[in-house]
Design an enzyme around this catalytic site. Sequence first.
Site, PDB file in Angstrom:
ATOM      1  N   ASP A 182      -4.472  -0.430   6.500  1.00 25.65           N
ATOM      2  CA  ASP A 182      -4.028  -1.812   6.748  1.00 25.65           C
ATOM      3  C   ASP A 182      -2.583  -2.044   6.309  1.00 25.65           C
ATOM      4  OD1 ASP A 182      -5.355  -1.498   4.181  1.00 25.65           O
ATOM      5  OD2 ASP A 182      -5.299  -3.670   3.903  1.00 25.65           O
ATOM      6  N   HIS A 224       1.598   1.729   0.148  1.00 29.99           N
ATOM      7  CA  HIS A 224       0.597   2.793  -0.016  1.00 29.99           C
ATOM      8  C   HIS A 224       0.020   3.119   1.350  1.00 29.99           C
ATOM      9  CE1 HIS A 224      -1.908  -0.800  -0.080  1.00 29.99           C
ATOM     10  NE2 HIS A 224      -3.036  -0.116  -0.136  1.00 29.99           N
TER      11      HIS A 224
HETATM   12 ZN   LIG Z   1      -4.757  -3.577   1.805  1.00 32.74          ZN
HETATM   13 ZN   LIG Z   2      -5.082  -0.820  -0.183  1.00 34.83          ZN
END
Ligand SMILES: [Zn+2]
Ligand SMILES: [Zn+2]
Length: 295
Positions: free
Chosen positions: A68, A64
């Site tokens: 991060d 996604h």
């Molecule tokens: Zn994450």
């Molecule tokens: Zn996430």
Amino acid sequence: MPDRLVLLGSKGGPALRPGGPWPSSSLLQIGGRSIVVDCGLGVTRGLVDAGISLKALDLIFITHLHSDHVLELGPLIHTAWTAGLATPVGVFGPPGTSHYWRRFCQAMEFDIEIRIVDEGRPDIRDLVSISEFDEGQVLEQGGLTVSALRVEHPPVTDCFALRFEHGGKSVVFSADTVFYPPLAEFARSADILVHEAMLEEGIERLVARTGNGARLKGHLLASHSFAEEAGIIASDAGVKRLVLNHLIPADDAKIGEADWTDAVRKTWAGDLTIARDGLVVELSSEKAAQGEETA
Ligand SMILES: [Zn+2]
Ligand SMILES: [Zn+2]
């Protein structure tokens, strides 16, 4: 090349702290392929430290588009290109991945154009193909099968668990998700389930030391899983090994491996690994039994 999983970055969330672990990225070596799963900050350094030649980069999956998990996608490919990458790279990601890549190349246009002319490099934009995927089968190629399951990670709607299979071996990544029972069927009998995890006692202290505590806590509870819940998924799925990863908190001095183990042992009795940066998990079952057992 032995089949193995290398946890390059093991913390959840984008923050960095002195001497602490790096955000999400993993290397899966299976059936002769080296597959990068997620590209959080530090992925390039992690791959180099794991002994991977960046020139050989060929397959990348993004679960996604939270930073991060994707922040270093462009810099990884670009660094591989300056290291001599001249063969195609396939990037598989959720809708929006093409947009990210196109804009990254625009942002780096000066450097890309100058290196093509000055150093005679192939055009990086021709080397990379982006495939945006949805739930279901994502790839079938040379015995490697990859499938995706949409998980629940609000407010992100395009977040996908991934299942990699080759030669009877299988590795499943939960991606970021709240406790999501359909993952158990998706991860059925996998050799390794890499599941994200939070530790309840650490959340209060984490929330207290960050600026927007209440909102952060709301997000964590709505969008992530506790270690005990990861254990329930692993037990229901009947996987051979559970790897707790994307740890929140990952850098609290009061929390050690034993705390994670205590939490997950309430719901999971099988082979267990608590992730840390650079940790290698062998994929062949004999070696796993002798490998870096953490509980
Ligand atoms: Zn994450
Ligand atoms: Zn996430």
